[in-house]
Design an enzyme around this catalytic site. Structure first.
Site, PDB file in Angstrom:
ATOM      1  N   GLY A  11       0.785  -1.243   0.000  1.00 60.47           N
ATOM      2  CA  GLY A  11       0.000   0.000   0.000  1.00 60.47           C
ATOM      3  C   GLY A  11       0.809   1.281   0.000  1.00 60.47           C
ATOM      4  CB  THR A  12       4.175   2.360  -1.226  1.00 61.23           C
ATOM      5  OG1 THR A  12       4.146   1.876  -2.555  1.00 61.23           O
ATOM      6  CG2 THR A  12       4.974   1.425  -0.338  1.00 61.23           C
ATOM      7  CG  ASN A  13       1.075   3.229  -5.817  1.00 61.65           C
ATOM      8  OD1 ASN A  13       1.313   4.231  -6.470  1.00 61.65           O
ATOM      9  ND2 ASN A  13       1.738   2.089  -5.971  1.00 61.65           N
ATOM     10  CG  ASN A 107      -4.156  -1.278 -12.744  1.00 59.65           C
ATOM     11  OD1 ASN A 107      -4.003  -1.404 -11.520  1.00 59.65           O
ATOM     12  ND2 ASN A 107      -3.489  -2.015 -13.614  1.00 59.65           N
ATOM     13  CG  HIS A 109       1.165  -2.693 -15.251  1.00 59.03           C
ATOM     14  ND1 HIS A 109       0.807  -3.870 -14.612  1.00 59.03           N
ATOM     15  CD2 HIS A 109       2.135  -3.017 -16.138  1.00 59.03           C
ATOM     16  CE1 HIS A 109       1.526  -4.859 -15.107  1.00 59.03           C
ATOM     17  NE2 HIS A 109       2.343  -4.377 -16.021  1.00 59.03           N
TER      18      HIS A 109
HETATM   19  C1  GAR Z   1       2.772  -1.192  -7.599  1.00 55.52           C
HETATM   20  O1  GAR Z   1       4.089  -1.092  -8.043  1.00 55.52           O
HETATM   21  C2  GAR Z   1       1.809  -1.328  -8.759  1.00 55.52           C
HETATM   22  O2  GAR Z   1       2.276  -0.699  -9.910  1.00 55.52           O
HETATM   23  C3  GAR Z   1       1.760  -2.816  -8.938  1.00 55.52           C
HETATM   24  O3  GAR Z   1       1.763  -3.336  -7.635  1.00 55.52           O
HETATM   25  C4  GAR Z   1       2.548  -2.480  -6.807  1.00 55.52           C
HETATM   26  C5  GAR Z   1       1.789  -2.236  -5.515  1.00 55.52           C
HETATM   27  O4  GAR Z   1       2.587  -1.542  -4.606  1.00 55.52           O
HETATM   28  N1  GAR Z   1       0.579  -3.181  -9.646  1.00 55.52           N
HETATM   29  C6  GAR Z   1       0.531  -4.152 -10.553  1.00 55.52           C
HETATM   30  O5  GAR Z   1       1.487  -4.845 -10.838  1.00 55.52           O
HETATM   31  C7  GAR Z   1      -0.832  -4.331 -11.217  1.00 55.52           C
HETATM   32  N2  GAR Z   1      -0.741  -5.173 -12.365  1.00 55.52           N
HETATM   33  P1  GAR Z   1       1.971  -0.873  -3.293  1.00 55.52           P
HETATM   34  O6  GAR Z   1       1.106  -1.945  -2.606  1.00 55.52           O
HETATM   35  O7  GAR Z   1       3.159  -0.515  -2.492  1.00 55.52           O
HETATM   36  O8  GAR Z   1       1.170   0.302  -3.727  1.00 55.52           O
END
Ligand code: GAR
Length: 200
Positions: A11-13, A107, A109
């Site tokens: 969940g850094t995003n 989304n 990616h």
């Molecule tokens: C992110 O890097 C996102 O781009 C990727 O998962 C990570 C989640 O990081 N998403 C995908 O690969 C979707 N196909 P987070 O949990 O730290 O936000």
């Protein structure tokens, strides 16, 4: 504008969206609900610390994927959100869900799509040997990582990179790009014609 954020992992995003949108009164954007398909996702802790309601919806608790999608839809309708933001959510929706929320699901990616869609994008990037990696924010359609592209940002691949170091540098760009795109959406600035998205 109220948004729902869907997560599966760290969940850094989500953290960036909490700090740059939810906690910034000037953004006009509130995260009404965070939904995770995994009980142990650290993203849930981040949401709770920010006082945002959370739900866990797991595929194994439903007879089929249509019922799983329906439960997510029920929560979204109850929260009256206008935009669904996938932030590291690692499940695919069935076509009826995508059609119901057409052009209202975003989304992020960690590649320059259409290169390296799927579940191991950063490993695939390194294995292929490309010199430029990056991040894509796109609308979700019925296929995998294939919807209309809204914005992209490039990141160089270094000879010394491993999956972790490259993903970390890509995430720095994700954390800048994703809040920006959500603001554009909230301001009604995204125009979609077929596959082509322009920022007005
Ligand atoms: C992110 O890097 C996102 O781009 C990727 O998962 C990570 C989640 O990081 N998403 C995908 O690969 C979707 N196909 P987070 O949990 O730290 O936000």
């Amino acid at each position: 504008m109220k948004i729902a954020v869907l997560v599966s992992g760290s969940g850094t995003n989500l953290q960036t969206l909490i700090e740059q949108l939810h906690q910034d009164e000037t953004s006009g954007i509130k995260i009404a609900v965070v939904i995770s398909d995994r009980r142990k996702a650290y993203a849930l802790t981040r949401a709770k610390l920010a006082g945002i309601p959370t739900h866990v919806v797991r595929t194994q608790d439903f007879a089929n994927r249509l019922d799983f999608d329906a439960e997510i839809s029920r929560i979204i309708e109850h929260s009256a959100v206008e935009l669904i933001v996938l932030a590291g959510f690692m499940k695919l929706f069935q076509p009826p869900f995508v059609q119901k929320y057409r052009n209202r699901i975003l989304n992020v990616h960690p590649t320059l799509l259409p290169a390296f869609p799927g579940a191991h994008p950063v490993a695939d990037t390194l294995a292929y040997g490309v010199k430029i990696a990056g991040v894509t924010v796109h609308f979700v359609d019925e296929d995998v990582d294939s919807g209309p592209i809204i914005a992209q940002s490039a990141v160089p691949v270094l000879d010394t990179d491993d999956e972790e170091s490259l993903h970390n540098r890509i995430q720095v760009e994700e954390h800048k790009l994703y809040p920006e795109v959500i603001k554009w959406f909230a301001q009604g600035r995204l125009k979609i014609e077929g596959r082509k998205v322009t920022v007005q």
